[in-house]
Write a protein that holds these residues in place. Structure first.
Motif, short mmCIF file in Angstrom:
data_model
loop_
_atom_site.label_atom_id
_atom_site.label_comp_id
_atom_site.label_asym_id
_atom_site.label_seq_id
_atom_site.Cartn_x
_atom_site.Cartn_y
_atom_site.Cartn_z
N SER A 185 5.39 -1.63 -2.60
CA SER A 185 5.33 -2.95 -3.24
C SER A 185 4.07 -3.07 -4.10
N ASP A 234 10.63 -10.17 -10.70
CA ASP A 234 11.87 -10.53 -11.36
C ASP A 234 11.90 -9.94 -12.77
N SER A 255 13.94 -4.71 -4.80
CA SER A 255 15.10 -4.65 -3.92
C SER A 255 16.39 -4.25 -4.64
N GLN A 256 16.44 -4.40 -5.96
CA GLN A 256 17.68 -4.11 -6.68
C GLN A 256 17.57 -2.91 -7.61
N GLU A 284 15.71 -8.27 -9.25
CA GLU A 284 14.41 -8.17 -8.58
C GLU A 284 14.14 -6.67 -8.43
N GLN A 328 13.66 0.36 -0.79
CA GLN A 328 14.14 -0.82 -1.50
C GLN A 328 13.76 -2.06 -0.70
N ARG A 329 12.78 -2.76 -1.24
CA ARG A 329 12.26 -3.94 -0.56
C ARG A 329 11.72 -4.89 -1.62
N SER A 330 11.97 -6.18 -1.45
CA SER A 330 11.53 -7.14 -2.45
C SER A 330 10.03 -7.05 -2.70
#
Length: 456
Positions: free
Chosen positions: A418, A116, A97-98, A94, A110-112
């Motif tokens: 985001s 993907d 976040s990753q 993702e 780092q946040r979703s």
């Protein structure tokens, strides 16, 4: 009605080039033509090692990631592709976040972001797509075949395409002609559609260019997917004062890739020690700790990308019946932004929609208009990003300054970060970045410094 638009006349389509654009296009065409032949000059049957390149895809050893938008488009063409790639060793991630992402010296939180991605090398991705494509009964592959030109009929300036000529393959006595109702040029930046059109008496498509002069140097290393814990990628962009950046990303089956990039006349080292020293000047300590103990899997590969090119076929009043261009043959942007795979897959889906729809306008006009709409955002996002590193011209300075302010705002506000990542990944429209909330965040940032180095 033109032959390629008459469902009764859709017998045979030929796709030139078996890269990602060609494979997606060929698969889509099997839903509309009785037979589809995929022509590729390289010998491509079987799988290639990670980091390997072939003549037709010199960028193959460098970083490639299939982001959410591309995943959705490819799943339309090849249902179940994501599960197949992951089962065969690709890594899922993702992006928000990753990944550790730094633009213009600003590290994003780092946040979703709901983005993907499939992390894998270009040879792996091509092999997975090719395996799925060749299961289609209507599709056949002719690799090791060089195209000599188009087969046409009609008078100059009004001629139509009726097939392609091929160089003789090994063991054959002479040349060969493949008759076709539709020929699609998916041969990338070196596409020959323009030259062929001139030979037929048509004018070339107008071109828009953005001079970039970016150089890549990449190498693969043996490391487990969790080498950086939960993180799957570290991306550090170039800045006005430091024209170098890097990506360190997980790939398939226990491998990672380091792709260094530089702008202008700056040249990257091609020896192992110099490569690591260059990476050490950019990368965080934990990345270098892993790299220094990792086993290199391939030689350092270098690739130069002089300029972004967009060919405006949508502006042509006359275009030969039976011919289309797709993928990088239409629009090729700075590979640093990773838009190529998304654009190729989207254009293939749009071609299928144009073939399925009934319309009075010629197929080429409808397709090129749709493809232009699909590539427009990627072209301008890439162009603005490039402007942020180039000091010349009032408009580039203003747009570049706005881009750097946006990066600073994203570093300080997770919601802006985001929105930025979702726009750059084409999950959302770039117009989301023009919302009042994002603009207020940008205006509150200090004036960013102007670039002092000129990209030549």
């Amino acid at each position: 009605m033109r032959r390629s638009e008459d469902p009764a006349a859709r017998d045979h389509a030929v796709v030139l080039g078996a890269g990602i654009a060609g494979l997606c296009t060929a698969a889509v065409l099997t839903r509309h033509f009785t037979r589809v032949t995929l022509v590729e000059r390289d010998r491509i049957k079987g799988r290639r090692a990670v980091g390997s390149a072939r003549r037709g895809v010199p960028q193959s050893p460098h970083i490639h990631t299939v982001l959410a938008h591309a995943v959705r488009q490819m799943e339309q063409v090849f249902p179940g592709l994501t599960d197949q790639c992951l089962a065969n060793g690709a890594v899922s991630a993702e992006l928000g976040s990753q990944s550790r992402i730094t633009y213009h010296g600003h590290m994003l939180p780092q946040r979703s972001a709901g983005i993907d991605a499939i992390m894998a090398s270009r040879p792996f991705l091509e092999a997975e797509l090719r395996e799925r494509a060749l299961r289609l009964t209507a599709l056949s592959l002719r690799d090791g075949a060089e195209v000599t030109g188009l087969v046409t009929d009609g008078t100059r300036g009004e001629a139509a395409v009726r097939g392609v000529g091929l160089y003789p393959r090994r063991g054959q006595a002479g040349g060969e002609v493949l008759e076709a109702d539709l020929v699609v040029d998916a041969m990338g930046r070196g596409a020959r559609s323009g030259a062929w059109m001139e030979q037929m008496g048509y004018r070339r498509a107008p071109e828009e260019r953005t001079r970039i002069n970016v150089t890549y140097a990449s190498r693969h290393f043996a490391l487990p997917p969790d080498a950086l814990g939960a993180d799957r990628a570290v991306m550090i962009g170039a800045t006005a004062s430091r024209p170098r950046g890097m990506v360190f990303a997980a790939q398939e089956n226990g491998t990672w890739v380091v792709s260094l990039h530089s702008y202008g006349n700056d040249r990257l080292p091609e020896d192992g020690q110099g490569f690591l020293e260059c990476a050490a000047a950019i990368a965080p300590p934990d990345v270098m700790s892993e790299l220094r103990r990792a086993e290199p899997l391939d030689p350092i590969a270098v690739y130069r990308f002089p300029c972004g090119v967009r060919r405006r076929y949508d502006r042509l009043k006359h275009f030969p019946d039976g011919l289309l261009a797709i993928g990088d043959a239409l629009c090729s942007v700075n590979p640093v932004y990773g838009a190529g795979i998304s654009l190729a897959a989207r254009e293939a889906v749009l071609l299928g929609e144009c073939l399925a729809a009934k319309g009075a306008e010629p197929l080429a006009r409808r397709f090129f208009a749709s493809a232009h709409d699909a590539t427009h955002a990627a072209w301008w996002l890439s162009k603005i990003g490039d402007y942020s590193l180039m000091p010349n011209g009032l408009s580039p300075r203003l747009l570049g300054s706005a881009f750097r302010r946006l990066m600073a705002a994203a570093a300080n506000d997770p919601k802006t970060a985001s929105a930025l990542l979702r726009s750059l990944s084409f999950v959302d429209s770039p117009l989301e970045l023009a919302r009042p909330r994002v603009l207020r965040q940008m205006l509150h940032q200090p004036t960013p410094p102007r670039p002092r180095t000129k990209a030549k």
